[in-house]
Design a protein around this motif. Structure first.
Motif, PDB file in Angstrom:
ATOM      1  N   UNK A   7       1.085  -1.270  -0.312  1.00  0.00           N
ATOM      2  CA  UNK A   7       0.024   0.065   0.049  1.00  0.00           C
ATOM      3  C   UNK A   7       0.402   1.492   0.407  1.00  0.00           C
ATOM      4  N   UNK A   8       1.995   1.291   0.567  1.00  0.00           N
ATOM      5  CA  UNK A   8       2.737   2.440   0.928  1.00  0.00           C
ATOM      6  C   UNK A   8       3.061   2.642  -0.895  1.00  0.00           C
ATOM      7  N   UNK A   9       4.120   1.569  -1.177  1.00  0.00           N
ATOM      8  CA  UNK A   9       4.534   1.922  -2.806  1.00  0.00           C
ATOM      9  C   UNK A   9       3.158   2.079  -3.892  1.00  0.00           C
ATOM     10  N   UNK A  14       1.128   6.843  -6.496  1.00  0.00           N
ATOM     11  CA  UNK A  14      -0.220   7.862  -6.783  1.00  0.00           C
ATOM     12  C   UNK A  14      -0.359   9.536  -6.824  1.00  0.00           C
ATOM     13  N   UNK A  15       0.811   9.395  -5.349  1.00  0.00           N
ATOM     14  CA  UNK A  15       1.518  10.452  -5.105  1.00  0.00           C
ATOM     15  C   UNK A  15       2.296  11.480  -6.458  1.00  0.00           C
ATOM     16  N   UNK A  16       2.629  10.400  -6.858  1.00  0.00           N
ATOM     17  CA  UNK A  16       3.382  10.881  -8.122  1.00  0.00           C
ATOM     18  C   UNK A  16       2.334  12.239  -9.432  1.00  0.00           C
ATOM     19  N   UNK A  17       1.704  11.726  -9.391  1.00  0.00           N
ATOM     20  CA  UNK A  17       0.348  12.719  -9.675  1.00  0.00           C
ATOM     21  C   UNK A  17       0.077  14.140  -8.927  1.00  0.00           C
ATOM     22  N   UNK A  18       1.127  14.157  -8.360  1.00  0.00           N
ATOM     23  CA  UNK A  18       1.117  15.253  -8.058  1.00  0.00           C
ATOM     24  C   UNK A  18       1.814  16.536  -8.423  1.00  0.00           C
ATOM     25  N   UNK A  19       2.706  16.164  -8.667  1.00  0.00           N
ATOM     26  CA  UNK A  19       3.513  16.547  -9.931  1.00  0.00           C
ATOM     27  C   UNK A  19       2.923  17.449 -11.109  1.00  0.00           C
ATOM     28  N   UNK A  20       1.825  16.779 -11.406  1.00  0.00           N
ATOM     29  CA  UNK A  20       1.126  17.342 -12.689  1.00  0.00           C
ATOM     30  C   UNK A  20       0.290  18.568 -12.790  1.00  0.00           C
TER      31      UNK A  20
END
Length: 722
Positions: A7-9, A14-20
């Protein structure tokens, strides 16, 4: 080794979408910049329109500048750029370096008068240009001549050596001709010639035309100056070459136009002081403004493009914390400006000393329609916006106003907005990523705790040895924990049921086996007259064992029958009425009360199986009731549902046993039953079979205590057919 996608991975991915978010913010600011550019474009067209309005219908600003010419003749129609400082008339031409690129070369193609035969070799060429400073017009000639012939000192003729002819047309009057013919290098003045265009007789000195004639290794240089008031804009220069020092015959005249003819004379365009005075206030408007005639020659200009950003963003507030300012200037801004670009402090301005302009916007404006143009500076450092608007005189386009600005202000505003946006985005990304990791850690910790607690309540042999702690969290993991607890509780009850079923089955089998064994053991030891009694007793035990086995296999046979049964539509009322009449005969010591409401009771299924269902429930009701008790059978319809209720007085159901009694081999019978009932096996299969038949008819069976506590009720509900 297989990668574990925890789940952490997953949340890290999913947190990579913050870079959008930065990309979306950049695109938004870029769109805003486009709108700002459109606004700047409209503003500049409005500025050009305002300046052009001040120049409309004012022909005096243009007629002296030869703006009414239909065509401009290169080398004949001259342009006199503004010179920053007065020219020192020394013949060295050093003061012309800033505008020297505007000079033109004159060769044999610019011969305006041929004095000798046409086969004479042309040995003269020169570079020539004019300029303006204050109220004076300056001219320079850099002449290449293989033979310099000076005017003879003892001759009255002024044209017997190399000489310069000048023709001017004043604002009011006819053609005026002048000649400069020196005896040697040095200071020179002009002589005025008579009105006869074919005569070269001097009539007097023209001290207003002065300069220097300086001999050079290649020929000679000439620098002149005369007041602008001497001409209305029409003039001509011509150098006459004399190579023979004996006969002093003139070979040809090379120049801008024939100085002896008024027709065909050239014009000179100088920046207009009147227009420059009109434009003097524009220098404070962060713009550079040009006024050109219809031949695109510059008549006036004001302002500097390097100091014309168009928009000046407000300064940053000085109330920020020093620590934040240090972090912003040393860490954040250097990071941001790997992507952003600062407006350059300096760039190449190719139009700084232009005397004529070119561009699609100017061409469109000279056609009568305003237009704008974006262009890059030659070094690609600056984006320059120009807007052009036509100038009308008597309905004709006489020139255009061109306004220029850079986009430095908009770029600075864009950078300021992106800096603030990146600050917020960076904070959101850091806080969002940290929150996601904390959330993932909390979720994974709770799941691991649930896993450990679940493993702890089950021993190595699969036996449930405890209870799962109840979670108080009202989220999905809490629901999952409570669901696991319920599942474990039901599994524990099922294990208890299996253990009780084994004990019940052992108890039911032990009694007939003991009867058979004791009868067979006693048979050899009793007299012959008592043996038939022992044999009958053993036969009863065997019959009881047979009934137990038949009861155990009844459920299996019923499941097979249900799988092969073809449903059909039948009338439930008739089945209930027929069965109720038979029950009264089968149980004469019980009273059956039948109540059927009006209506249709069409049901899809099997009438025989439904009768067997009623038999199981009524048998159970009769066994748990007393003599002379009343068993009630009630049939009614509620909407699309058919409800059948069978109730009997007697002992109540223990709490929580309503659903368990519908399972296989579950019974709560007490030992205090009648002797006839004690002889029959009770394996708890009757209600289980009744529940199987109910589900075959897509119905539902519920066992519950009566509201008044007087007995138990079996409630069946079926969907009506059709």
């Amino acid at each position: 080794m297989q990668f574990r996608f925890s789940i952490r991975v997953q949340l890290a991915v999913l947190s990579l979408f913050l870079f959008t978010i930065p990309w979306l913010g950049y695109k938004y600011v870029w769109e805003v910049e486009q709108y700002l550019r459109i606004g700047q474009e409209q503003t500049m067209i409005g500025t050009a329109r305002a300046v052009a309005t001040a120049l409309h219908e004012r022909p005096a600003l243009f007629d002296s500048q030869a703006a009414f010419l239909q065509n401009v003749r290169p080398g004949t129609d001259l342009y006199a750029p503004t010179i920053d400082a007065p020219i020192q008339l020394d013949g060295k031409l050093n003061d012309w370096q800033s505008v020297r690129e505007l000079s033109q070369t004159y060769t044999d193609s610019q011969i305006v008068t041929q004095f000798a035969s046409k086969g004479t070799a042309v040995t003269l060429s020169y570079d020539h240009m004019v300029g303006r400073h204050g109220d004076y017009l300056y001219a320079m000639f850099e002449v290449n001549d293989n033979s310099v012939v000076w005017r003879s000192p003892d001759s009255l003729s002024v044209d017997n050596g190399d000489h310069l002819l000048i023709s001017l047309k004043p604002r009011a009057g006819d053609l005026e001709r002048y000649i400069i013919a020196p005896y040697a290098s040095g200071w020179v003045n002009a002589f005025r010639l008579n009105d006869n265009p074919n005569s070269y007789r001097a009539t007097g000195n023209a001290l207003a035309i002065q300069g220097r004639w300086q001999e050079t290794p290649k020929g000679y240089n000439i620098e002149l100056r005369f007041p602008l008031t001497m001409t209305s804009g029409s003039l001509a220069f011509a150098l006459v070459d004399v190579d023979d020092t004996t006969q002093r015959i003139k070979q040809y005249a090379m120049g801008t136009a024939d100085p002896a003819r008024l027709e065909g004379m050239g014009t000179v365009v100088t920046p207009s002081p009147e227009i420059e005075r009109i434009l003097s206030g524009i220098r404070y408007a962060d713009s550079r403004v040009w006024v050109v005639d219809k031949h695109k020659r510059v008549l006036a200009r004001a302002g500097d493009i390097r100091s014309a950003p168009g928009y000046r963003p407000p300064p940053s507030p000085a109330s920020e914390l020093p620590l934040w300012q240090w972090i912003e200037s040393h860490w954040l801004l250097p990071l941001y400006y790997h992507i952003l670009t600062r407006p350059p402090a300096d760039f190449v301005d190719e139009l700084q000393d232009a005397y004529a302009l070119a561009g699609l916007d100017i061409t469109t404006a000279l056609g009568g329609h305003p237009d704008s143009l974006w262009r890059l500076s030659p070094d690609n450092k600056a984006v320059i916006l120009s807007a052009a608007y036509p100038i009308f005189i008597d309905g004709q386009v006489m020139g255009a106003v061109v306004v220029e600005q850079t986009t430095h202000g908009i770029r600075s505003l864009r950078n300021r907005a992106l800096e603030k946006l990146f600050h917020v985005i960076l904070a959101v990304m850091l806080l969002g990523t940290a929150a996601l990791f904390l959330f993932a850690h909390r979720i994974s910790s709770r799941i691991r705790t649930l896993r450990d607690n679940t493993e702890a309540v089950i021993d190595d042999h699969g036996k449930i040895v405890g209870q799962l702690p109840q979670s108080r969290q009202r989220d999905e993991i809490g629901d999952l924990s409570r669901a696991f607890g319920g599942v474990l509780n039901r599994l524990q009850q099922y294990n208890s049921y299996l253990e009780a079923m084994a004990a019940r089955l052992s108890h039911e089998l032990r009694t007939p086996v003991a009867i058979v064994r004791s009868s067979l053991d006693a048979l050899p030891h009793v007299p012959n007259d008592q043996q038939p009694e022992l044999i009958e007793r053993a036969q009863q035990g065997i019959n009881r064992l047979s009934r137990i086995l038949n009861s155990m296999s009844e459920a299996t046979r019923l499941e097979q029958t249900l799988a092969l049964e073809d449903p059909e539509v039948f009338e439930l009322r008739r089945v209930v009425e027929g069965c109720a009449g038979g029950y009264q005969q089968a149980y004469p010591n019980r009273t059956f009360a039948l109540a059927i409401a009006q209506g249709e009771y069409q049901l899809t299924g099997s009438a025989e199986l439904l009768a067997q269902l009623l038999d199981k429930i009524v048998t159970n009701a009769a066994e748990f009731s007393n003599i002379n008790d009343t068993i009630s059978i009630d049939l009614r319809r509620q909407g699309r549902q058919i409800r059948l209720s069978i109730s009997n007085p007697g002992p109540l159901l223990p709490e929580g046993m309503g659903d368990q009694l519908l399972q296989s081999m579950v019974s709560i019978r007490k030992s205090s039953v009648s002797p006839q009932q004690s002889q029959a096996p009770h394996l708890g299969l009757g209600l289980y079979i009744a529940n199987l038949i109910t589900r075959f008819h897509n119905g539902n069976l519920q066992l519950e205590n009566l509201p008044d506590g007087s007995g138990v009720r079996a409630l069946l509900s079926f969907p009506a057919a059709g």
